[in-house]
Design a protein around this motif. Structure first.
Motif, mmCIF file in Angstrom:
data_model
loop_
_atom_site.group_PDB
_atom_site.id
_atom_site.type_symbol
_atom_site.label_atom_id
_atom_site.label_comp_id
_atom_site.label_asym_id
_atom_site.label_seq_id
_atom_site.Cartn_x
_atom_site.Cartn_y
_atom_site.Cartn_z
ATOM 1 N N ASN A 79 0.871 -1.251 0.091
ATOM 2 C CA ASN A 79 -0.076 -0.179 -0.149
ATOM 3 C C ASN A 79 0.797 1.140 0.019
ATOM 4 N N MET A 80 0.732 2.015 -1.085
ATOM 5 C CA MET A 80 1.573 3.031 -1.146
ATOM 6 C C MET A 80 1.546 4.297 -0.049
ATOM 7 N N ASN A 81 0.294 4.133 0.625
ATOM 8 C CA ASN A 81 0.304 5.164 1.657
ATOM 9 C C ASN A 81 1.174 4.880 2.704
ATOM 10 N N SER A 82 1.862 3.801 2.687
ATOM 11 C CA SER A 82 2.639 3.403 4.035
ATOM 12 C C SER A 82 3.853 4.179 4.036
ATOM 13 N N GLY A 83 3.860 5.388 4.525
ATOM 14 C CA GLY A 83 5.359 6.215 4.532
ATOM 15 C C GLY A 83 5.560 6.324 5.984
ATOM 16 N N CYS A 84 6.772 6.550 6.264
ATOM 17 C CA CYS A 84 7.212 6.856 7.653
ATOM 18 C C CYS A 84 7.350 8.302 7.906
ATOM 19 N N GLN A 85 6.841 8.769 8.776
ATOM 20 C CA GLN A 85 6.714 10.259 9.337
ATOM 21 C C GLN A 85 8.251 10.665 9.607
ATOM 22 N N MET A 86 8.863 9.952 10.288
ATOM 23 C CA MET A 86 10.179 10.376 10.582
ATOM 24 C C MET A 86 10.902 10.630 9.360
ATOM 25 N N ALA A 87 10.874 9.663 8.509
ATOM 26 C CA ALA A 87 11.810 9.616 7.205
ATOM 27 C C ALA A 87 11.172 11.074 6.369
ATOM 28 N N GLN A 88 10.131 11.294 6.489
ATOM 29 C CA GLN A 88 9.828 12.514 5.641
ATOM 30 C C GLN A 88 10.078 13.948 6.265
ATOM 31 N N MET A 89 10.592 13.793 7.541
ATOM 32 C CA MET A 89 11.117 14.955 8.187
ATOM 33 C C MET A 89 12.281 15.655 7.632
ATOM 34 N N ILE A 90 13.305 14.785 6.846
ATOM 35 C CA ILE A 90 14.425 15.568 6.370
ATOM 36 C C ILE A 90 14.371 15.132 4.836
ATOM 37 N N ASP A 91 14.912 16.115 4.013
ATOM 38 C CA ASP A 91 14.949 16.008 2.783
ATOM 39 C C ASP A 91 16.273 16.133 2.057
ATOM 40 N N LEU A 92 16.589 15.900 0.822
ATOM 41 C CA LEU A 92 17.843 16.316 0.306
ATOM 42 C C LEU A 92 18.485 17.725 0.814
ATOM 43 N N ALA A 93 17.819 18.814 0.687
ATOM 44 C CA ALA A 93 18.152 20.113 0.970
ATOM 45 C C ALA A 93 18.298 20.270 2.564
ATOM 46 N N ARG A 94 17.566 19.754 3.266
ATOM 47 C CA ARG A 94 17.666 19.812 4.788
ATOM 48 C C ARG A 94 18.947 19.156 5.194
ATOM 49 N N MET A 95 19.380 17.970 4.402
ATOM 50 C CA MET A 95 20.299 17.109 4.944
ATOM 51 C C MET A 95 21.577 17.983 4.231
ATOM 52 N N GLN A 96 21.666 18.495 3.130
ATOM 53 C CA GLN A 96 22.902 19.168 2.697
ATOM 54 C C GLN A 96 23.010 20.199 3.759
ATOM 55 N N GLU A 97 21.909 21.073 4.186
ATOM 56 C CA GLU A 97 22.054 22.189 5.019
ATOM 57 C C GLU A 97 22.891 21.808 6.580
ATOM 58 N N PHE A 98 22.139 20.653 6.998
ATOM 59 C CA PHE A 98 22.748 20.218 8.265
ATOM 60 C C PHE A 98 24.113 19.582 8.143
ATOM 61 N N LYS A 99 24.660 19.352 6.751
ATOM 62 C CA LYS A 99 26.014 18.965 6.841
ATOM 63 C C LYS A 99 26.778 20.309 6.738
ATOM 64 N N ALA A 100 26.591 21.118 5.790
ATOM 65 C CA ALA A 100 26.955 22.476 5.712
ATOM 66 C C ALA A 100 27.371 22.995 7.065
ATOM 67 N N GLN A 101 26.251 23.213 8.188
ATOM 68 C CA GLN A 101 26.503 23.831 9.160
ATOM 69 C C GLN A 101 27.477 23.199 10.197
ATOM 70 N N HIS A 102 27.835 21.909 9.970
ATOM 71 C CA HIS A 102 28.739 21.119 10.588
ATOM 72 C C HIS A 102 29.872 20.401 9.554
#
Ligand code: 13P
Ligand code: SF4
Length: 303
Positions: A79-102
């Motif tokens: 069922n394609m509605n089965s997503g994880c809410q935690m996984a949806q809290m970070i996308d590529l841009a946010r991950m890159q920003e997180f890495k750029a900050q540290h």
């Protein structure tokens, strides 16, 4: 129900398919599953199976991880509605920003994340091996994404390592609050209290044992105790109650239900086996990058 199970089992053989189920799934899924377990155990099976089709009864990131590990297999999510809410809290841009900050700090990524986010990491981990994976790096500082509570658990176990966590979390496990645990301890003074490390650190503090879903189930199987207070998703209690009827398993809060995990039904499994729909794809360059991080985790020797 008997009829649908027979149909699924027949199609499974015809299509050379296996069904993997996470232990938060609706418990009747086990009637057709070839393997039931936690994220790490299921990933290992997905990596080595010779089946042609993997039906992954879990959430999207789990099916996607199976596809990353087994690119030549067809991976279907019931069922394609089965997503994880935690996984949806970070996308590529946010991950890159997180890495750029540290900058210049090794990045450990919990598998509860998208392929794009994993591709930015040095190594993945699951809840069962997070402490061992961070320890294996032998460094003084790591960036940890997305779960800040799993990050806090690792930090507690490895006081010599500075863990800089992203601020993601699991809404299901965060529903559990310390007062509920304290009240249950008073009601069941002889019980063992078991928690998933995605719970809030103030809740985790109150546990006798902290571990992944499979580790919690193994603890209950081996323990001489008769009563267990469970601080993780309801599916674990359903399976423990079925498998060990001589023991008592109590969900600490009836709000510990991950509704996203419950979308998959036997009907959905039959449907994807019949039609081949709901296939999960990962673009090849992205897959290779994400594979590197997952493979380093799988290859890491832990005690
Ligand atoms: P496990 O690593 O125990 O399988 O947990 C996955 C998960 O989604 C917990 O919420
Ligand atoms: Fe994601 Fe939480 Fe559900 Fe696990 S329980 S799948 S972390 S939302």
């Amino acid at each position: 129900m008997h009829e649908i199970i027979e149909k699924i089992n027949k199609l499974k053989k015809e299509r050379k398919a296996i069904i993997l189920a996470h232990c938060y799934q609706n418990v009747e899924i086990d009637l057709v599953a070839d393997y039931v377990g936690d994220s790490l155990g299921l990933s290992k099976i997905a990596a080595k199976t010779d089946a042609e089709i993997i039906v992954f009864a879990g959430v999207y990131f789990m099916a996607e991880t199976a596809k990353i590990l087994s690119p030549n297999k067809k991976v279907l999510l019931p069922n394609m509605n089965s997503g994880c809410q935690m996984a949806q809290m970070i996308d590529l841009a946010r991950m890159q920003e997180f890495k750029a900050q540290h900058p210049n700090i090794p990045v450990v990524c919990y598998v509860n994340s998208t392929a794009e986010v994993k591709a930015q990491a040095d190594i993945c981990c699951t809840s069962s091996n997070a402490v061992d994976i961070v320890r294996s790096l032998g460094v003084k500082k790591v960036l940890f994404a997305p779960d800040c509570y799993l990050g806090s658990w690792v930090a507690k176990k490895l006081p010599d390592v500075e863990i800089i966590s992203y601020n993601g979390f699991c809404p299901t496990h965060l529903r559990l609050v310390p007062d509920e645990v304290k009240k249950m301890r008073i009601l069941y003074p002889d019980a063992a209290v078991l928690m998933h490390p995605e719970c809030h650190q103030e809740v985790v503090k109150l546990a006798d044992f902290v571990g992944s879903t499979t580790q919690i189930m193994q603890y209950c199987e081996r323990s001489k105790k008769k009563t267990f207070l469970i601080g993780t998703e309801k599916g674990v209690v359903d399976r423990l109650s079925r498998d060990f009827p001589e023991k008592e398993f109590i969900l600490i809060s009836d709000r510990l239900v991950c509704h996203n995990m419950k979308y998959n039904t036997l009907e959905d499994i039959l449907y994807v086996l019949e039609t081949g729909e709901n296939e999960v794809f990962v673009e090849e360059n992205l897959r290779k990058l994400a594979y590197g991080a997952i493979e380093r985790m799988v290859a890491t020797k832990v005690n």
